[in-house]
Design a protein around this motif. Structure first.
Motif, PDB file in Angstrom:
ATOM      1  N   ARG A  20       0.819  -1.215   0.000  1.00 10.52           N
ATOM      2  CA  ARG A  20       0.000   0.000   0.000  1.00 10.52           C
ATOM      3  C   ARG A  20       0.853   1.265   0.000  1.00 10.52           C
ATOM      4  NH1 ARG A  20      -5.361  -1.189   1.865  1.00 10.52           N
ATOM      5  NH2 ARG A  20      -5.725   1.055   1.780  1.00 10.52           N
ATOM      6  N   ASN A  21       1.986   1.234   0.631  1.00  9.66           N
ATOM      7  CA  ASN A  21       2.881   2.402   0.670  1.00  9.66           C
ATOM      8  C   ASN A  21       4.155   2.105  -0.115  1.00  9.66           C
ATOM      9  OD1 ASN A  21       3.644   0.480   2.614  1.00  9.66           O
ATOM     10  ND2 ASN A  21       4.654   2.001   3.900  1.00  9.66           N
ATOM     11  N   GLU A  28      -1.170  -5.907   1.436  1.00  9.92           N
ATOM     12  CA  GLU A  28      -2.473  -6.566   1.378  1.00  9.92           C
ATOM     13  C   GLU A  28      -2.314  -8.081   1.337  1.00  9.92           C
ATOM     14  OE1 GLU A  28      -4.630  -5.138  -1.967  1.00  9.92           O
ATOM     15  OE2 GLU A  28      -4.611  -3.037  -1.318  1.00  9.92           O
ATOM     16  N   HIS A  29      -3.251  -8.757   2.011  1.00  9.68           N
ATOM     17  CA  HIS A  29      -3.304 -10.217   1.947  1.00  9.68           C
ATOM     18  C   HIS A  29      -4.750 -10.668   2.111  1.00  9.68           C
ATOM     19  CE1 HIS A  29      -3.018 -14.434   3.321  1.00  9.68           C
ATOM     20  NE2 HIS A  29      -1.976 -14.462   2.509  1.00  9.68           N
ATOM     21  N   ASP A  30      -5.318 -11.198   1.028  1.00  5.02           N
ATOM     22  CA  ASP A  30      -6.698 -11.695   1.043  1.00  5.02           C
ATOM     23  C   ASP A  30      -7.678 -10.669   1.610  1.00  5.02           C
ATOM     24  OD1 ASP A  30      -5.945 -14.044  -0.125  1.00  5.02           O
ATOM     25  OD2 ASP A  30      -5.989 -15.230   1.714  1.00  5.02           O
ATOM     26  N   GLY A  31      -7.567  -9.438   1.156  1.00  4.01           N
ATOM     27  CA  GLY A  31      -8.504  -8.408   1.566  1.00  4.01           C
ATOM     28  C   GLY A  31      -8.161  -7.729   2.879  1.00  4.01           C
ATOM     29  N   HIS A  32      -7.113  -8.153   3.542  1.00  6.12           N
ATOM     30  CA  HIS A  32      -6.677  -7.536   4.792  1.00  6.12           C
ATOM     31  C   HIS A  32      -5.400  -6.735   4.539  1.00  6.12           C
ATOM     32  CE1 HIS A  32      -9.364  -9.973   7.430  1.00  6.12           C
ATOM     33  NE2 HIS A  32      -9.248 -10.837   6.422  1.00  6.12           N
ATOM     34  N   VAL A  33      -5.264  -5.617   5.228  1.00  5.57           N
ATOM     35  CA  VAL A  33      -4.042  -4.820   5.149  1.00  5.57           C
ATOM     36  C   VAL A  33      -3.219  -5.104   6.401  1.00  5.57           C
ATOM     37  CG1 VAL A  33      -3.029  -2.530   4.991  1.00  5.57           C
ATOM     38  CG2 VAL A  33      -5.141  -3.034   3.769  1.00  5.57           C
ATOM     39  N   LEU A  34      -2.033  -5.711   6.200  1.00 10.65           N
ATOM     40  CA  LEU A  34      -1.150  -6.058   7.303  1.00 10.65           C
ATOM     41  C   LEU A  34      -0.053  -5.008   7.421  1.00 10.65           C
ATOM     42  CD1 LEU A  34      -0.747  -9.879   6.545  1.00 10.65           C
ATOM     43  CD2 LEU A  34      -2.541  -8.711   7.853  1.00 10.65           C
ATOM     44  N   SER A  35       0.315  -4.702   8.642  1.00 11.58           N
ATOM     45  CA  SER A  35       1.354  -3.694   8.892  1.00 11.58           C
ATOM     46  C   SER A  35       2.503  -4.325   9.673  1.00 11.58           C
ATOM     47  CB  SER A  35       0.781  -2.511   9.681  1.00 11.58           C
ATOM     48  OG  SER A  35      -0.209  -1.840   8.927  1.00 11.58           O
ATOM     49  N   PHE A  36       3.726  -4.134   9.171  1.00 11.39           N
ATOM     50  CA  PHE A  36       4.916  -4.682   9.818  1.00 11.39           C
ATOM     51  C   PHE A  36       5.998  -3.613   9.919  1.00 11.39           C
ATOM     52  CE2 PHE A  36       2.989  -8.240   7.483  1.00 11.39           C
ATOM     53  CZ  PHE A  36       2.858  -9.187   8.478  1.00 11.39           C
ATOM     54  N   GLU A  56      -3.040   6.152   0.478  1.00  8.88           N
ATOM     55  CA  GLU A  56      -2.075   6.377   1.557  1.00  8.88           C
ATOM     56  C   GLU A  56      -0.644   6.437   1.047  1.00  8.88           C
ATOM     57  OE1 GLU A  56      -0.906   2.436   3.804  1.00  8.88           O
ATOM     58  OE2 GLU A  56      -3.077   2.577   3.683  1.00  8.88           O
ATOM     59  N   ASP A  57      -0.467   6.312  -0.291  1.00  8.80           N
ATOM     60  CA  ASP A  57       0.871   6.351  -0.878  1.00  8.80           C
ATOM     61  C   ASP A  57       1.160   7.692  -1.540  1.00  8.80           C
ATOM     62  OD1 ASP A  57       3.308   5.130  -1.241  1.00  8.80           O
ATOM     63  OD2 ASP A  57       2.782   4.218  -3.145  1.00  8.80           O
ATOM     64  N   ARG A  58       0.273   8.669  -1.349  1.00 11.96           N
ATOM     65  CA  ARG A  58       0.488   9.990  -1.921  1.00 11.96           C
ATOM     66  C   ARG A  58       1.422  10.803  -1.023  1.00 11.96           C
ATOM     67  NH1 ARG A  58      -5.029  10.305  -1.386  1.00 11.96           N
ATOM     68  NH2 ARG A  58      -4.649  12.157  -0.127  1.00 11.96           N
TER      69      ARG A  58
END
Length: 271
Positions: A159-160, A221-229, A203-205
């Motif tokens: 996403r970013n 993204e993974h299967d419709g979920h946004v994961l943050s690490f 969110e990448d602007r």
């Protein structure tokens, strides 16, 4: 063990590393408990440094282990550091320890790469993120930078991407300056040339709201979920082998409760 040695001698090689580190002869002398006069004599070839002096100067110049062997050879000494294949019997304990670390970190992603980002080990958390990627990217030897930045790899899912891509390229640029690796430079030029996806995530602007994290997260993204690490990189302290010196363990720490819950739920469903 393959080591390329310059025919210009150890003096010019040491001078090159000193200039790259932006140190004066006096600054290096003070760090190495020597004198600027002696450093000057070594660099001009008027004085042959002892083996211990070569190693001491290399340490204070933060010369990579592989290049310390080249300095020793140029000075007329035998290489100090072996370069063992990762599957060598002498590294069995290392391999076991790495695998224990990766397995123990599940369900969160973790992997080990070498000096050119070739993936040498990974856990199931990494496999989860790589699901659905084309075979040509997953065929060994896999490369972490290609997997991440290739337009057919993870890039469209990040996403970013612009921020994360900038972070990775800056990381590689610092390593190139440190290690003088032609292979790493070629990889940098390859992945830096990959086109960015046409789709721009909100969110990448450049004007997007800043992330409420303590470090730049990887948002994927993974299967419709946004994961943050948030990633952390570890290396081995005082390595005595070129192969070990170039290994890096990267772990991905969940950056929000939603990521923790999602990965734990997937782990509970797996056999």
């Amino acid at each position: 063990m393959t080591t390329v040695v310059s025919d210009t001698g150890v003096g010019p090689l040491l001078r090159g590393w000193r200039e790259q580190r932006r140190l004066s002869q006096l600054e290096l002398a003070l760090r190495a408990d020597s004198s600027a006069r002696h450093i000057s004599f070594v660099e001009t070839g008027r004085s042959r440094p002892s083996e211990d002096m070569v190693l001491k100067l290399a340490e204070h110049l933060d010369v990579p282990v592989r290049d310390r062997n080249a300095l020793l050879l140029a000075a007329g000494y035998a290489p100090r550091y072996a370069e063992s294949p990762l599957d060598a019997p002498r590294l069995e304990t290392l391999r076991w320890g790495i695998q224990q670390l990766l397995d123990g970190y599940e369900p969160y992603p973790a992997l080990v790469v070498d000096g050119t980002y070739t993936v040498v080990a990974a856990n199931r958390g990494i496999g989860l993120l790589l699901g659905g990627l084309p075979e040509h990217l997953l065929t060994p030897p896999m490369n972490a930078m290609r997997l991440t930045l290739h337009p057919e790899g993870l890039a469209p899912r990040i996403r970013n991407l612009r921020e994360w891509r900038g972070h990775l390229l800056a990381q590689m640029d610092r390593q190139i300056a440190l290690a003088r690796s032609e292979a790493l430079r070629e990889l940098y030029e390859e992945v830096a040339g990959y086109p960015l996806p046409e789709r721009i995530d909100p969110e990448d602007r450049p004007d997007a709201e800043p992330y409420p994290y303590f470090a730049l997260p990887l948002r994927i993204e993974h299967d419709g979920h946004v994961l943050s690490f948030v990633s952390s990189i570890s290396t081995f302290n005082t390595p005595m082998d070129v192969t070990v010196a170039e290994l890096a363990i990267e772990t991905f720490l969940p950056a929000d409760p939603e990521t923790v819950a999602y990965l734990r739920s997937l782990n509970a469903q797996s056999p």
